[in-house]
Design a protein around this motif. Sequence first.
Motif, short mmCIF file in Angstrom:
data_model
loop_
_atom_site.label_atom_id
_atom_site.label_comp_id
_atom_site.label_asym_id
_atom_site.label_seq_id
_atom_site.Cartn_x
_atom_site.Cartn_y
_atom_site.Cartn_z
N UNK A 1 3.29 -9.57 7.93
CA UNK A 1 2.94 -9.63 6.53
C UNK A 1 1.54 -10.14 6.27
N UNK A 2 0.67 -10.16 7.29
CA UNK A 2 -0.70 -10.61 7.09
C UNK A 2 -1.54 -9.45 6.59
N UNK A 3 -2.69 -9.73 5.94
CA UNK A 3 -3.52 -8.64 5.42
C UNK A 3 -3.94 -7.66 6.52
N UNK A 4 -3.81 -6.38 6.25
CA UNK A 4 -4.18 -5.33 7.20
C UNK A 4 -4.68 -4.13 6.42
N UNK A 5 -5.00 -3.08 7.15
CA UNK A 5 -5.53 -1.87 6.53
C UNK A 5 -4.61 -0.69 6.89
N UNK A 6 -3.40 -0.71 6.35
CA UNK A 6 -2.38 0.25 6.77
C UNK A 6 -2.78 1.71 6.55
N UNK A 7 -3.34 2.09 5.39
CA UNK A 7 -3.74 3.51 5.23
C UNK A 7 -4.74 3.95 6.29
N UNK A 8 -5.75 3.11 6.54
CA UNK A 8 -6.74 3.44 7.57
C UNK A 8 -6.10 3.47 8.95
N UNK A 9 -5.23 2.50 9.24
CA UNK A 9 -4.60 2.43 10.55
C UNK A 9 -3.80 3.69 10.85
N UNK A 10 -2.97 4.11 9.92
CA UNK A 10 -2.13 5.29 10.15
C UNK A 10 -2.97 6.57 10.16
N UNK A 11 -4.02 6.61 9.35
CA UNK A 11 -4.89 7.79 9.37
C UNK A 11 -5.56 7.94 10.74
N UNK A 12 -6.06 6.84 11.29
CA UNK A 12 -6.71 6.90 12.61
C UNK A 12 -5.70 7.29 13.68
N UNK A 13 -4.49 6.74 13.62
CA UNK A 13 -3.48 7.05 14.63
C UNK A 13 -3.06 8.52 14.56
N UNK B 1 8.39 -15.50 13.86
CA UNK B 1 8.81 -15.18 12.50
C UNK B 1 8.42 -13.74 12.17
N UNK B 2 9.36 -12.83 12.26
CA UNK B 2 9.11 -11.42 12.03
C UNK B 2 9.69 -10.97 10.70
N UNK B 3 9.01 -10.04 10.06
CA UNK B 3 9.49 -9.43 8.83
C UNK B 3 10.42 -8.28 9.21
N UNK B 4 11.70 -8.43 8.92
CA UNK B 4 12.69 -7.43 9.31
C UNK B 4 13.07 -6.49 8.17
N UNK B 5 12.14 -6.30 7.23
CA UNK B 5 12.35 -5.34 6.16
C UNK B 5 12.54 -3.94 6.77
N UNK B 6 13.64 -3.24 6.44
CA UNK B 6 13.88 -1.93 7.07
C UNK B 6 12.74 -0.95 6.91
N UNK B 7 12.08 -0.96 5.74
CA UNK B 7 10.97 -0.05 5.53
C UNK B 7 9.79 -0.41 6.44
N UNK B 8 9.55 -1.71 6.62
CA UNK B 8 8.49 -2.14 7.52
C UNK B 8 8.81 -1.81 8.97
N UNK B 9 10.07 -1.96 9.35
CA UNK B 9 10.48 -1.61 10.71
C UNK B 9 10.31 -0.11 10.97
N UNK B 10 10.58 0.70 9.95
CA UNK B 10 10.36 2.14 10.09
C UNK B 10 8.87 2.42 10.31
N UNK B 11 8.01 1.70 9.58
CA UNK B 11 6.57 1.85 9.80
C UNK B 11 6.16 1.44 11.19
N UNK B 12 6.81 0.40 11.74
CA UNK B 12 6.53 -0.03 13.11
C UNK B 12 6.87 1.09 14.09
N UNK B 13 8.02 1.73 13.90
CA UNK B 13 8.41 2.83 14.79
C UNK B 13 7.41 3.98 14.73
N UNK B 14 6.93 4.29 13.53
CA UNK B 14 5.96 5.39 13.39
C UNK B 14 4.65 5.02 14.07
#
Length: 286
Positions: free
Chosen positions: A254-266, A165-178
């Motif tokens: 769609x589970x809880x995560x730390x997206x700002x920290x994740x992208x900052x570290x990457x 069960x994947x979230x196929x929201x286009x904005x989320x998929x763009x975040x996946x690519x980044x």
Amino acid sequence: MSAAPATPQPASASGPAPAGLGLLLVPPRSRPAWRLIPARVAAMCVVELQKLRHDRTELYTRAIQPALWLLIFGETFTRINVIPTGGIPYRDYLAPGIIAQSTMFIAIFYGIHIIWERDSGVLTKLLVTPTPRAALVAGKAFAAGVKAIVQAVVVVLIAALLGVALDLNPLHLLGVLVAVLLGSAFFSCLSVTIAGIVRTRDRLLGIGQAITMPLFFASNALYPTSAMPGWLQAVSAINPLTYEVDALRGLLLGIPSHLPLDFAVLIVAAAAGITAASALLGRLAR
């Protein structure tokens, strides 16, 4: 008698030069760095896409391993139900980790391409161009990221076919690519850095094989960090793969995560990798 043809007069040094000759005499305007570097990076990415278009065998063969992980490992541990996943099926929990793993395995051996370019003389020709070394490394790194993105799309399709069960929201998929692009850029730069130290394909291949599985198991790709012993949690906290997997889980499941920290570290990891690889690129060419 007819008049003799007039002898053409030489162009005056102060007079205007013919149009064609003027283009040769006037040097081309240098482009600013903010335009030059993206152009070089885009050129490297286009070259990598052309390689994939002409030879898709590697793409097909690399899709086998993630399919086996999801089909065998994921289905088995979903039935056993021994790994805490927050109430979601383990197969779903595993899918983002396998995406990150498969793209890391592509990027971590990218230094072999650099050594091949050194042996064939291509790297020396690139280094004598006015392109900054950081731009060359960034171009190579993000070119590896393009290949990793194609691999990630294949794994997402396999996961969808297996019922994840994947979230196929286009904005989320763009975040996946980044996230995949940044993670692959770091690991490819890590590979180039190692290549600059060892300078041979055999040594790089051995070191790459030695560090891929520890990086994979010392992340949250297979299990949450809370289930790790304390020393492994400390290693996982400095492993960029952990933050890539966390970002992919938050975006795809769609589970809880730390997206700002994740992208900052990457972003910081990719920038540090480009800096280190740029410093050792000249040593590799010698």
